[in-house]
Design an enzyme around this catalytic site. Structure first.
Site, PDB file in Angstrom:
ATOM      1  N   HIS A 261       0.854  -1.195   0.000  1.00  0.00           N
ATOM      2  CA  HIS A 261       0.000   0.000   0.000  1.00  0.00           C
ATOM      3  C   HIS A 261       0.889   1.243   0.000  1.00  0.00           C
ATOM      4  O   HIS A 261       1.592   1.509   0.976  1.00  0.00           O
ATOM      5  CB  HIS A 261      -0.898   0.001   1.224  1.00  0.00           C
ATOM      6  N   ASP A 263       0.737   5.166  -0.238  1.00  0.00           N
ATOM      7  CA  ASP A 263      -0.031   6.409  -0.281  1.00  0.00           C
ATOM      8  C   ASP A 263       0.584   7.335  -1.316  1.00  0.00           C
ATOM      9  O   ASP A 263       1.781   7.639  -1.256  1.00  0.00           O
ATOM     10  CB  ASP A 263      -0.037   7.066   1.092  1.00  0.00           C
ATOM     11  N   ASP A 373      -7.888   1.777   2.372  1.00  0.00           N
ATOM     12  CA  ASP A 373      -7.534   2.808   3.350  1.00  0.00           C
ATOM     13  C   ASP A 373      -8.347   4.083   3.233  1.00  0.00           C
ATOM     14  O   ASP A 373      -8.085   5.041   3.948  1.00  0.00           O
ATOM     15  CB  ASP A 373      -6.039   3.131   3.203  1.00  0.00           C
ATOM     16  N   HIS A 577      -6.792   9.662  -1.217  1.00  0.00           N
ATOM     17  CA  HIS A 577      -7.477   9.617   0.081  1.00  0.00           C
ATOM     18  C   HIS A 577      -6.706  10.230   1.242  1.00  0.00           C
ATOM     19  O   HIS A 577      -7.193  10.181   2.379  1.00  0.00           O
ATOM     20  CB  HIS A 577      -7.901   8.186   0.407  1.00  0.00           C
TER      21      HIS A 577
END
Length: 1007
Positions: A261, A263, A373, A577
């Site tokens: 993951h 970001d 997330d 996000h």
């Protein structure tokens, strides 16, 4: 002999930690080092390799915050190393990693002398397998000295911008060696790690644990602590039996998929995310070369594109693994977007741009949306997923709920229109698993559907630049494939899980509507300028596409495909996000705000060029209406002559009050600049409850328990300061409008200029604010008490609206004390409603109250601006402008149409003729969301519309140009048969069709 399992395991654990781990590398030789430091932003390899490198050594400090140091490492593999069986040659690099965890500190990329990526270097993934011949080592290490922004917990930090991050090196180089790894010792370490983890999870009195302890004792007895390598094989032999004992037939089955993951921005800028992707994906490919069973799932088309642009050689290697089905595109969105705040068309474009990228680049059509997330999920998403040709959804974020536990892990998620998708929340409750036994057993015990389904997903790997899965994780996965006392683990793709679940678990529970995250409620408000930039960009894109398409069809103008695509991708990227929710470092927002300025500039050029082509060069004042409903006599999607109202709004100044009256509303404003009466003259009804005031600014303390920019906790309501001071109050006539202006001091260091306006013929009381904001840990709200007993509030969301209870009967109701709404929020009772419109914010709260006489009323409040200190201590500081309107007597239909118009004001241009709409749409509640040309550049016109009221209706679409046919398509503009069209062609082609509540329909009209 009586055995104490804790003592046995303590003995084994100490042997593992102090002896075995240290014996994995049997020899190591330091490499020769030279280094060059980049003064500012990163540079490409071609520039770095030509610089003057100076001597550099282990123990030297390096790396100013956010800078890059290039290390040139050379050496030779000792002659006899290649001849040793069960040994491998590696480079081992420790850049000076701290204990703060992977992804939040120094990272590196090892490159060949031609610049191609070999592998990333991360705190828990420091080795590079060296299989190349000849045995001369000559590599470059691109070392990033990213600071640990959370080094002081979540205290305010100046590390979030390069210019304030410091001028001293923050890392000390520890190791750059060529080393020889003993595979037998390494495998022994993996055996012991899994067995010790399993023992920790078993009851002390269990037979299985006793057998493990006996095996551990025998294995440690077989080891000579002075000669680990020589005795490791014997030790492993003592563990074979307990490692071979199979899992129970009823054991939960875990499909473990490699994951990282990343970001796309957070505690680092986007430019660093691009490098995190290269480091991580190179590590992934390197590990795939070592383990043929390893598969890796990766979302976010944007991240693939960054790699294609910055490291094309690596991208080609990725494409080969994608073709093999081992590097798996998932998600189908441009990136892992927020889903609360992006507008309707933007959320659709996330799917359109993402899926089309994967199809065009790899020939892969993803079937899922992968959002582990994001901070809650709009009830519009199931239909958008289905409309894009996908059918699955994955998240785990609602495991973070602070109040209520989601009742399901595998279920059907039903959207506001009735569309359903198969949804899965991995019960492991993380998207960064390391495949520990504790995590696997938690997944099994936590799995809500364990009685009717047998499988779940576990995404494993270090995220955020931590390098993804490690060989140690894969070793654990293989040992857990069929091990007594643990779930069975299969390294598999998410697609395999979803396909299996569709077949195995046909009658699934259903969750209907939005999935509200009971956490991170402040993200609807933080970083106001970014939220305004998003809102404004979305509406500019609507205008630009509409007028460009109209000009292309009517005047033969060139349609600016590339400009529009680039602008859309910028807007979509900034809906990530953490970016749009306001939870990134300040550096990110400096860049985002500049990007929004550039987007606005480009789109204004498109609009100007297109409308000039449409209306000619005359001197007549014309008004352009891009909204989906008529505004002031200008038809929807059309250009018409400007019209001037015939009567001014009456302005009556009394001793203690000012009254504005336009024949529809009579608004009384007291000497404090507050609304003391809003009389709906058409309904003969007072809107404000007795004894209350509207347009009341309220200031709260805002010091969340945990995450500043993320959270608004319920305790903020414990303290409130009504902002009722006013100075420079003046009433004036502004053209035909009546206006009251005033200034206020807010808090300790802030001020604002406020304007209250009533226009001719309008039922909106408009409030405009210019705020000079310098508070810290404060929240500014704007309150409108209204004299209605509303059981629910209704908020605009993508392609429809959502109703939420205003009471707190259940914990689920109470937890929704801060909610998201787009352009409007509505409260009402049978026969009468009130809407509050906005052009900027998303955070709201709605409460039920009693007026002075004890009668029920409802208060709507908007969250205007916050002042969090982490991760950006300068968040929201400075100047802001925003508009809000109170709309008495509003139906939901009024709220929909006026919400668009409030955010899409008509434009006045000079020209010589009006322009009829490119398409005309009829049908109660039918809203046109987009008019554009087809992506395939065929010249076909794409019209996207939806039913906005939650009712069944019949829509009619008439082409205002010579059209030959019309078909319904999915979001990717591929023909579908889901909509029954009735088409007639007389003077103009007309199509009619039935729409269900909140249905999205995309039409392709051929010329």
């Amino acid at each position: 002999m009586h055995r104490n399992p804790l003592l046995t395991e303590q003995r084994a654990r100490r042997m593992l930690d102090e002896r075995i781990q240290n014996a994995i590398y049997v020899e190591s030789v330091p490499l020769s080092l030279r280094a060059w430091s980049v003064a500012d932003e990163p540079v490409p390899f071609e520039e770095a390799v030509g610089q003057e490198y100076k001597p550099f050594a282990v123990g030297d400090t390096w790396g100013l915050p956010w800078r890059t140091t290039w290390i040139h490492a050379t050496g030779t593999v000792p002659e006899d190393w290649r001849t040793r069986p069960d040994h491998e040659v590696e480079l081992v690099i420790d850049l000076g990693f701290s204990d703060s965890g992977p992804g939040f500190q120094a990272e590196g990329l090892v490159r060949h002398t031609d610049g191609s990526a070999i592998k990333g270097i991360h705190p828990r993934n420091q080795a590079v397998r060296w299989t190349e011949e000849p045995d001369e080592i000559d590599v470059y290490i691109e070392a990033a000295s990213n600071p640990t922004v959370t080094s002081d917990g979540y205290a305010p930090t100046m590390l979030g911008r390069m210019e304030t991050s410091g001028t001293d090196p923050i890392y000390t180089l520890r190791r750059v060696d060529v080393a020889l790894r003993d595979l037998t010792v390494w495998n022994l370490a993996q055996d012991l790690t899994v067995l010790l983890e399993l023992a920790d999870e078993l009851p002390p009195t269990s037979t299985r644990r006793a057998k493990i302890d006996v095996a551990l004792d025998k294995a440690i007895d077989a080891l000579d602590p002075r000669h680990i390598a020589a005795t490791a094989t014997a030790a492993r032999a003592e563990l074979e039996e307990v490692l071979a004992s199979p899992a129970h037939a009823s054991a939960h089955h875990i499909m473990a998929t490699g994951h990282a993951h990343i970001d796309s921005a957070w505690l680092w800028p986007v430019r660093e995310t691009k490098r995190k992707c290269v480091r991580t994906f190179s590590s992934v490919l390197n590990l795939m070369d070592q383990d043929p069973d390893y598969v890796f799932a990766c979302s976010s088309a944007q991240q693939y594109l960054w790699v294609k642009q910055t490291q094309p050689e690596l991208y080609e290697r990725m494409k080969k693994r994608i073709a093999e089905g081992r590097f798996i595109p998932v998600g189908g969105m441009w990136l892992e977007s927020d889903t609360n705040m992006p507008g309707s068309e933007a959320l659709a474009r996330q799917m359109i741009e993402g899926k089309k990228f994967f199809i065009d680049e790899f020939g892969v059509e993803t079937q899922d949306v992968w959002l582990p997330d994001s901070f809650g999920y709009t009830g519009s998403l199931p239909q958008i997923i289905r409309a894009a040709g996908s059918r699955w959804f994955l998240s785990q974020k609602l495991s973070w709920n602070d109040t209520d536990k989601m009742p399901h892990h595998t279920f059907d998620w039903e959207g506001i229109d009735g569309s359903r998708v198969l949804a899965h929340f991995p019960p492991v409750d993380t998207y960064n698993s390391r495949l520990s036994v504790a995590e696997m057993r938690h997944a099994e015990e936590n799995f809500a559907e364990k009685g009717v389904a047998d499988s779940s997903i576990v995404p494993f790997g270090w995220g955020d630049g931590g390098g993804g899965p490690t060989r140690e994780m894969l070793a654990a996965g293989h040992r857990l494939e069929n091990l007594e006392g643990a779930p069975t683990v299969e390294i598999a793709s998410p697609n395999a899980f979803f396909q299996h679940t569709e077949e195995e678990f046909a009658h699934r529970p259903v969750w209907s509507g939005e999935m509200y995250l009971e956490f991170h409620r402040g993200t609807y408000t933080s970083q106001l300028r970014t939220k305004q930039g998003n809102r404004r960009s979305e509406h500019l894109l609507r205008e630009a596409e509409l007028w460009a398409a109209t000009a292309a069809i009517r005047e033969g103008a060139e349609y600016p495909y590339e400009v529009l695509k680039d602008c859309w991708r910028t807007v979509l990227r900034n809906q990530f996000h953490d970016i749009l929710p306001g939870s990134c470092i300040g550096w990110v927002y400096d860049r985002v705000e500049e990007e929004y300025r550039l987007v606005a500039s480009e789109l204004e050029k498109v609009i100007t060029t297109s409308t000039t082509a449409l209306v000619g060069q005359g001197s007549t004042s014309l008004r352009l209406n891009a909204a989906p409903a008529a505004v002031d006599g200008v038809a929807s999607l059309a250009v018409a002559p400007d019209a001037v109202p015939s009567e001014k709004v009456q302005l009556n100044q009394q001793q203690e009050a000012t009254v504005l009256d336009n024949g529809r509303l009579r608004v009384t404003i007291d000497s404090r600049g507050l609304l003391t009466s809003v009389l709906d003259l058409e309904a003969e009804r007072e809107v404000l409850p007795p004894g209350t005031t509207g347009g009341l600014l309220q200031l709260h303390h805002d010091a969340p328990r945990q995450w500043d920019a993320w959270d608004i906790d319920p305790e903020y309501r414990n303290t409130v300061e009504d902002v009722v001071n006013a100075s420079d109050l003046a009433a004036l006539q502004d053209g035909m409008d009546a206006v009251v202006t005033l200034t206020r001091q807010v808090g300790e260091a802030s001020s604002l200029r406020e304007e209250i306006r009533l226009r001719p013929g309008s039922k909106q009381v408009e409030l405009s604010f210019d705020i000079d904001w310098h508070e810290r840990m404060k929240l500014l709200k704007l309150a409108f008490p209204v004299d209605v007993m509303a059981a629910v509030s209704t908020s605009e969301m993508q392609f429809g609206h959502v109703e939420r209870p205003t009471h707190q009967n259940t914990s689920w109701d109470a937890a929704r004390y801060e909610i998201c709404a787009h352009r409007w929020i509505h409260v009402g009772e049978q026969g009468y409603g009130v809407a509050v419109l906005n052009d900027s914010t998303y955070g709201h709260d709605v409460t039920r109250d009693l007026d002075q006489a004890g009668n029920p009323s409802t208060t709507v409040r908007l969250s205007l601006v916050r002042a969090p200190l982490f991760p950006d201590p300068e968040a929201d500081q400075g100047h802001h402008s925003m508009r809000v309107a109170l709309r008495p007597g509003a139906s939901i239909d009024d709220a929909v149409t006026e919400g668009y118009a409030f955010n899409l004001p008509t434009r006045t241009v000079k020209g010589d003729h009006a322009v009829e709409p490119l398409v005309k749409v009829e049908g109660a509640g039918v809203v046109v969301e987009a008019v554009k040309l087809a992506e395939d550049r065929s010249g076909d016109v794409i019209v996207r519309l939806y039913e906005s009221l939650g009712a069944r209706t019949r829509a009619t679409v008439t082409a205002g140009f010579e059209a030959t046919s019309v078909v319904a398509t999915d979001l990717l503009e591929r023909e579908i048969g889901d909509v029954a069209l009735t088409t007639t062609a007389h003077d103009q082609l007309t199509t009619s069709f039935q729409m269900r509540p909140f249905q999205i329909v995309t039409l392709r009209i051929a010329r």
